[in-house]
Design a protein around this motif. Structure first.
Motif, mmCIF file in Angstrom:
data_model
loop_
_atom_site.group_PDB
_atom_site.id
_atom_site.type_symbol
_atom_site.label_atom_id
_atom_site.label_comp_id
_atom_site.label_asym_id
_atom_site.label_seq_id
_atom_site.Cartn_x
_atom_site.Cartn_y
_atom_site.Cartn_z
ATOM 1 N N CYS A 1 -4.316 4.096 2.126
ATOM 2 C CA CYS A 1 -4.030 2.724 2.750
ATOM 3 C C CYS A 1 -4.436 1.596 2.001
ATOM 4 N N VAL A 2 -5.201 1.697 1.095
ATOM 5 C CA VAL A 2 -5.857 0.728 -0.023
ATOM 6 C C VAL A 2 -5.280 0.961 -1.693
ATOM 7 N N THR A 3 -4.611 1.830 -1.721
ATOM 8 C CA THR A 3 -3.951 1.981 -3.026
ATOM 9 C C THR A 3 -2.486 1.445 -3.428
ATOM 10 N N LYS A 4 -2.368 0.507 -4.079
ATOM 11 C CA LYS A 4 -1.201 -0.210 -4.111
ATOM 12 C C LYS A 4 -0.109 0.525 -5.009
ATOM 13 N N ILE A 5 1.114 0.483 -4.614
ATOM 14 C CA ILE A 5 2.263 1.283 -4.966
ATOM 15 C C ILE A 5 2.131 1.263 -6.567
ATOM 16 N N ALA B 1 -8.008 9.732 6.618
ATOM 17 C CA ALA B 1 -6.944 10.138 7.358
ATOM 18 C C ALA B 1 -5.553 9.994 6.505
ATOM 19 N N CYS B 2 -5.870 8.802 5.548
ATOM 20 C CA CYS B 2 -4.412 8.671 4.543
ATOM 21 C C CYS B 2 -4.617 9.305 3.179
ATOM 22 N N PRO C 1 1.005 -1.107 0.095
ATOM 23 C CA PRO C 1 0.097 0.090 0.268
ATOM 24 C C PRO C 1 1.042 1.097 -0.014
ATOM 25 N N LEU C 2 0.321 2.339 -0.832
ATOM 26 C CA LEU C 2 1.222 3.465 -0.836
ATOM 27 C C LEU C 2 1.309 3.935 0.574
ATOM 28 N N GLY D 1 -7.612 1.864 7.876
ATOM 29 C CA GLY D 1 -6.850 0.860 7.089
ATOM 30 C C GLY D 1 -7.844 0.184 6.217
ATOM 31 N N VAL D 2 -8.905 0.643 6.062
ATOM 32 C CA VAL D 2 -10.135 0.222 5.257
ATOM 33 C C VAL D 2 -10.830 1.291 4.346
#
Length: 74
Positions: free
Chosen positions: A59-63, A46-47, A21-22, A40-41
């Motif tokens: 938190c859910v965005t893949k690099i 917050a992220c 996750p990014l 986290g979901v």
């Protein structure tokens, strides 16, 4: 995976698992702790970072999705 990232107008390069996750790349690998962990979901926001001007929950965005994009956050 070798990734080049443009974060707050600065270039970063790292070798990382593409499913990371990014949020954890920013905080743990690059020590850029302005983006916070919340739920986290992707429920609390917050992220949130801006990726090519679009608000995304890191938190859910893949690099792998962030490679080649412009990422901004406070």
């Amino acid at each position: 995976m070798y990734a080049k990232l443009n974060i707050n107008y600065k270039e970063y390069s790292l070798d990382i698992d593409p499913s990371t996750p990014l949020l954890w790349v920013l905080r743990d690998h690059l020590n850029l702790v302005g983006t916070k962990y919340g739920c986290g979901v992707a429920a609390c926001g917050a992220c949130v970072v801006h990726m090519d001007g679009e608000a995304v929950r890191s938190c859910v965005t893949k690099i792998q999705r962030a490679v080649g994009k412009k990422i901004d956050f406070p």
